[in-house]
Design an enzyme around this catalytic site. Structure first.
Site, short mmCIF file in Angstrom:
data_model
loop_
_atom_site.label_atom_id
_atom_site.label_comp_id
_atom_site.label_asym_id
_atom_site.label_seq_id
_atom_site.Cartn_x
_atom_site.Cartn_y
_atom_site.Cartn_z
N ASP A 8 0.85 -1.19 0.00
CA ASP A 8 0.00 0.00 0.00
C ASP A 8 0.88 1.24 0.00
O ASP A 8 1.78 1.38 0.85
CB ASP A 8 -0.91 0.02 1.23
CG ASP A 8 -2.01 -1.03 1.15
OD1 ASP A 8 -2.04 -1.80 0.16
OD2 ASP A 8 -2.85 -1.08 2.07
N ASP A 35 -15.80 -3.87 -2.09
CA ASP A 35 -15.40 -3.50 -0.73
C ASP A 35 -16.63 -3.47 0.16
O ASP A 35 -17.45 -2.55 0.07
CB ASP A 35 -14.70 -2.14 -0.73
CG ASP A 35 -13.46 -2.15 -1.62
OD1 ASP A 35 -12.76 -3.17 -1.63
OD2 ASP A 35 -13.20 -1.15 -2.31
#
Length: 234
Positions: A10, A131
């Site tokens: 990330d 998500d």
């Protein structure tokens, strides 16, 4: 297991970080040089990594292209990238940089016509990001709730040329709370394409729980906190 685990990198301001439950302010920095970590995963024998441009996810456009470019130079396996991929131009740019798969979520919900364009230009190279937060699909860097359940969103595109799905349980992401396989089992009943799991992995036991349920699992914090010893993986 190295064929099943997909290490996550990330990116925030060019650094390798992890968030807690996707909250932008709850950030922990693990490396100033993400490409070194990508090279480590390459040397360890992983065939795929998952890169997220967090600045892009929160800001709506790609921000960490330089870091992604450096990662591509040192990692020869499958590179999948997400975060702020909301138009064809951005994806074309990433494709030119050698990115293999594109993780797209927000645009599939908010701009279906643009998503269809992306699919027509890059068939079987787009992973639909699903998500899940509170039973609904979350978009816009996990800040907005959509009207769709994960299954409803998947059904919209199951017959389209998506590669498959990345199903993230947002409430567990970055928490090391462990994995609940139930959402993935239920989701798999409604789709035929590959599903990658994400969120809450805390140990190798969690990974094993998901083996046979989904086609792969994205793991970040459990690796960086030493909860999973990569040296012991087959």
């Amino acid at each position: 297991m190295k064929d099943f685990i997909i290490p996550a990198i990330d990116l925030k301001e060019g650094r390798l970080v992890r968030l807690y439950r996707g909250e932008e302010q709850k950030v922990k920095v693990y490396s100033q040089n993400p490409e070194d970590t990508a090279k480590f995963f390459q040397d360890m024998g992983f065939g795929r990594i998952h890169v997220v441009d967090l600045d892009g996810a929160f800001g709506g456009s790609l921000k960490n292209l330089t870091a992604i470019r450096r990662i591509r130079k040192v990692f020869s396996g499958v590179l999948q990238v997400g975060g702020g991929l909301r138009d064809t131009k951005t994806i074309e740019e990433l494709s030119k940089e050698g990115v293999d798969l594109f993780v797209v979520g927000t645009v599939a919900v908010k701009s279906p016509e643009v998503f269809q364009q992306i699919l027509s230009l890059f068939p079987e190279r787009v992973i639909l990001s699903v998500d899940s937060k509170g039973g609904k699909v979350s978009v816009g860097g996990w800040k907005e709730e959509s009207a769709y359940t994960p299954v409803e969103l998947a059904r919209l595109y199951e017959e389209k040329p998506v590669w498959g799905y990345l199903y993230t349980v947002v409430e567990r992401d970055g928490t090391l709370e462990g994995v609940d396989t139930t959402p993935y089992v239920e989701f798999k009943k409604s789709v035929k394409k590959p599903v990658l799991a994400s969120g809450g992995v805390a140990s190798l036991e969690d990974v094993k729980k998901l083996y046979g349920v989904v086609e792969g699992v994205v793991v970040g914090k459990a690796i960086y906190e030493g909860r999973i010893n990569l040296e012991e993986l087959e």
